[in-house]
Design a protein around this motif. Structure first.
Motif, PDB file in Angstrom:
ATOM      1  N   LEU A 146       0.802  -1.092  -0.200  1.00 60.05           N
ATOM      2  CA  LEU A 146      -0.041  -0.189   0.118  1.00 60.05           C
ATOM      3  C   LEU A 146       0.941   0.989   0.134  1.00 60.05           C
ATOM      4  CD1 LEU A 146      -2.941   0.525   0.317  1.00 60.05           C
ATOM      5  CD2 LEU A 146      -2.843   0.618   2.403  1.00 60.05           C
ATOM      6  N   SER A 147       0.839   2.069  -0.737  1.00 60.29           N
ATOM      7  CA  SER A 147       1.381   3.603  -1.043  1.00 60.29           C
ATOM      8  C   SER A 147       0.735   4.931  -1.305  1.00 60.29           C
ATOM      9  CB  SER A 147       2.046   3.366  -2.210  1.00 60.29           C
ATOM     10  OG  SER A 147       2.947   4.316  -2.714  1.00 60.29           O
ATOM     11  N   PHE A 148       0.895   5.316  -0.476  1.00 61.50           N
ATOM     12  CA  PHE A 148      -0.604   6.234  -0.182  1.00 61.50           C
ATOM     13  C   PHE A 148       0.742   7.896   0.299  1.00 61.50           C
ATOM     14  CE2 PHE A 148      -0.211   4.813   3.926  1.00 61.50           C
ATOM     15  CZ  PHE A 148      -0.498   5.206   4.383  1.00 61.50           C
ATOM     16  N   ASN A 149      -0.136   8.832  -0.455  1.00 62.10           N
ATOM     17  CA  ASN A 149       0.121  10.770   0.366  1.00 62.10           C
ATOM     18  C   ASN A 149      -0.034  10.911   1.507  1.00 62.10           C
ATOM     19  OD1 ASN A 149       2.377  10.665  -2.240  1.00 62.10           O
ATOM     20  ND2 ASN A 149       1.337  12.491  -2.560  1.00 62.10           N
ATOM     21  N   ASN A 150      -0.815  10.590   1.939  1.00 57.67           N
ATOM     22  CA  ASN A 150      -1.755  11.063   3.352  1.00 57.67           C
ATOM     23  C   ASN A 150      -2.306  10.333   3.444  1.00 57.67           C
ATOM     24  OD1 ASN A 150      -2.517  13.417   4.943  1.00 57.67           O
ATOM     25  ND2 ASN A 150      -3.648  14.193   3.738  1.00 57.67           N
ATOM     26  N   LEU A 151      -2.931  10.251   5.053  1.00 56.07           N
ATOM     27  CA  LEU A 151      -3.692   9.504   6.242  1.00 56.07           C
ATOM     28  C   LEU A 151      -4.135  10.440   7.103  1.00 56.07           C
ATOM     29  CD1 LEU A 151      -3.789   6.436   6.303  1.00 56.07           C
ATOM     30  CD2 LEU A 151      -3.026   7.175   8.812  1.00 56.07           C
ATOM     31  N   PHE A 152      -5.958  10.377   6.601  1.00 54.98           N
ATOM     32  CA  PHE A 152      -6.907  11.252   7.626  1.00 54.98           C
ATOM     33  C   PHE A 152      -7.208  10.898   9.305  1.00 54.98           C
ATOM     34  CE2 PHE A 152     -10.033  10.120   4.430  1.00 54.98           C
ATOM     35  CZ  PHE A 152     -10.757   9.353   5.708  1.00 54.98           C
ATOM     36  N   ALA A 153      -7.317   8.569   9.441  1.00 59.04           N
ATOM     37  CA  ALA A 153      -7.884   8.287  10.591  1.00 59.04           C
ATOM     38  C   ALA A 153      -7.156   7.033   9.914  1.00 59.04           C
ATOM     39  CB  ALA A 153      -9.055   8.356  10.060  1.00 59.04           C
ATOM     40  N   THR A 154      -7.261   6.273  10.944  1.00 60.36           N
ATOM     41  CA  THR A 154      -6.380   4.889  11.658  1.00 60.36           C
ATOM     42  C   THR A 154      -7.143   4.005  12.035  1.00 60.36           C
ATOM     43  OG1 THR A 154      -5.324   5.940  13.542  1.00 60.36           O
ATOM     44  CG2 THR A 154      -4.240   5.992  11.344  1.00 60.36           C
ATOM     45  N   SER A 155      -8.336   4.317  11.775  1.00 59.01           N
ATOM     46  CA  SER A 155      -9.163   3.394  12.286  1.00 59.01           C
ATOM     47  C   SER A 155      -9.143   1.866  11.808  1.00 59.01           C
ATOM     48  CB  SER A 155     -11.002   4.127  12.338  1.00 59.01           C
ATOM     49  OG  SER A 155     -11.000   3.435  10.880  1.00 59.01           O
ATOM     50  N   ASN A 156      -9.043   0.869  12.645  1.00 61.82           N
ATOM     51  CA  ASN A 156      -9.044  -0.796  12.320  1.00 61.82           C
ATOM     52  C   ASN A 156      -7.566  -1.417  12.794  1.00 61.82           C
ATOM     53  OD1 ASN A 156     -11.692  -0.829  13.623  1.00 61.82           O
ATOM     54  ND2 ASN A 156     -12.199   0.239  11.629  1.00 61.82           N
ATOM     55  N   SER A 157      -6.817  -0.002  11.334  1.00 61.43           N
ATOM     56  CA  SER A 157      -5.223  -0.425  11.215  1.00 61.43           C
ATOM     57  C   SER A 157      -5.433  -1.581  10.276  1.00 61.43           C
ATOM     58  CB  SER A 157      -4.526   0.219  11.892  1.00 61.43           C
ATOM     59  OG  SER A 157      -4.581   1.225  12.547  1.00 61.43           O
ATOM     60  N   LEU A 158      -6.054  -2.312   8.990  1.00 61.35           N
ATOM     61  CA  LEU A 158      -5.661  -2.960   8.324  1.00 61.35           C
ATOM     62  C   LEU A 158      -5.654  -4.328   9.047  1.00 61.35           C
ATOM     63  CD1 LEU A 158      -2.739  -0.904   6.354  1.00 61.35           C
ATOM     64  CD2 LEU A 158      -4.579  -1.908   5.547  1.00 61.35           C
ATOM     65  N   HIS A 159      -7.053  -4.061   9.290  1.00 61.79           N
ATOM     66  CA  HIS A 159      -7.238  -5.912   9.994  1.00 61.79           C
ATOM     67  C   HIS A 159      -7.049  -7.195   8.646  1.00 61.79           C
ATOM     68  CE1 HIS A 159      -7.142  -4.494  14.262  1.00 61.79           C
ATOM     69  NE2 HIS A 159      -7.894  -4.130  14.672  1.00 61.79           N
ATOM     70  N   ASP A 160      -5.903  -8.023  10.111  1.00 66.35           N
ATOM     71  CA  ASP A 160      -6.293  -9.252   9.008  1.00 66.35           C
ATOM     72  C   ASP A 160      -5.992  -9.166   7.683  1.00 66.35           C
ATOM     73  OD1 ASP A 160      -7.158 -10.236  10.855  1.00 66.35           O
ATOM     74  OD2 ASP A 160      -9.842  -9.945  10.272  1.00 66.35           O
ATOM     75  N   CYS A 161      -4.837  -8.251   7.027  1.00 68.37           N
ATOM     76  CA  CYS A 161      -4.006  -7.945   5.499  1.00 68.37           C
ATOM     77  C   CYS A 161      -2.895  -8.800   5.583  1.00 68.37           C
ATOM     78  CB  CYS A 161      -3.811  -6.600   5.866  1.00 68.37           C
ATOM     79  SG  CYS A 161      -5.481  -5.518   5.444  1.00 68.37           S
ATOM     80  N   TYR A 162      -3.253 -10.082   5.831  1.00 64.96           N
ATOM     81  CA  TYR A 162      -2.706 -11.669   5.838  1.00 64.96           C
ATOM     82  C   TYR A 162      -1.176 -11.031   4.493  1.00 64.96           C
ATOM     83  CZ  TYR A 162      -6.408 -13.473   8.846  1.00 64.96           C
ATOM     84  OH  TYR A 162      -7.083 -13.111   9.944  1.00 64.96           O
TER      85      TYR A 162
END
Length: 268
Positions: A146-162
């Protein structure tokens, strides 16, 4: 009362106008849904195609996809989004379990939980301008990077991305940052990718709090002396968490010793 009736009439007219401007054409020979016109894709107009579509093509002119529009389109392997699109509403594409590639157009400014539970999603291309809620890709089991420039929230944070191996924050001015494929926000390590293959990892020196989800490869984690909390999922091969002067976690032949700094998430 007159003003209320006028408002209701205007709202009804606006709704009819938006539906009238957008057309939905199902092409049986290749199981494609073609959406054309101008304005908003409404969930109640598109939901009826849920069990049919393998491919969806949205033409230029469409600006918004309403929340829950494509929920449960389990056979959809491909979706083409137009450059005119500027708004993908919450949970628009959850449970699209066959979708494997995704290109988000440049005018879309934010994603909020839009692609959760897309089990087969492997590749995502995001524009520089987008703001991302990290919960957007929760439970995407095949997502590798995952590649991105900006993050506005971190809710849950990629759960179960095995399958996730790395995270990159491209913009150095963003309030969060990445280092060696790991995501940091402020003085917290918030996502260590679950498929990152390093056996050893050294946490950045200024970090005070770590949230560490299950990873089958990590064996040793080196942390700063001043660390004050480590939230730890079981990691089957993790043997040691230590700083220069202190051992916080040690697993010797299945006998586990933990400092009070470590909170075992699944043991609470």
């Amino acid at each position: 009362m007159r003003n209320i009736l006028l408002l209701i009439t205007l709202l009804l007219c606006c709704n009819a106008f938006s539906q009238e401007k957008v057309t939905y054409t199902y092409r049986q020979k290749d199981s494609s849904l073609i959406i054309a016109g101008k304005g908003t894709i409404l969930s109640h107009d598109v939901n009826k195609f849920c069990d049919k579509c393998v491919r969806v093509e949205i033409k230029e002119g469409i600006e918004c996809i309403q929340f829950h529009s494509f929920i449960g389109f389990k056979s959809m392997r491909e979706i083409i989004l137009p450059n005119s699109l500027n708004n993908i509403q919450k949970e628009s594409f959850i449970y699209c379990t066959s979708l494997d590639n995704l290109v988000i157009p440049p005018k879309v400014r934010g994603l909020l939980g839009s692609f959760k539970f897309c089990d087969n999603l492997k590749n995502v291309i995001l524009p520089d301008s987008i703001g991302l809620d990290m919960g957007t890709f929760d439970h995407c089991k095949s997502l590798k990077s995952l590649s991105f420039n900006n993050l506005f929230a971190t809710s849950n944070s990629l759960h179960d991305c095995y399958s996730l191996e790395s995270i990159e924050v491209r913009d150095s001015t963003c309030w969060c940052k990445s280092s060696d494929g790991v995501l940091y926000c402020g003085d917290r390590l918030i996502v260590y990718p679950q498929a990152k293959k390093d056996k050893c990892y050294r946490v950045l020196n200024y970090v005070r709090e770590i949230i560490f989800f299950s990873n089958p490869f990590i064996e040793e984690l080196y942390v700063p002396d001043h660390i004050w909390k480590i939230y730890l999922d079981p990691c089957e091969n993790l043997k040691l968490i230590r700083s220069e002067n202190k051992i916080f976690y040690e697993n010797i032949n299945g006998i586990v010793k933990m400092d009070s700094t470590v909170i075992h998430l699944r043991a609470r």
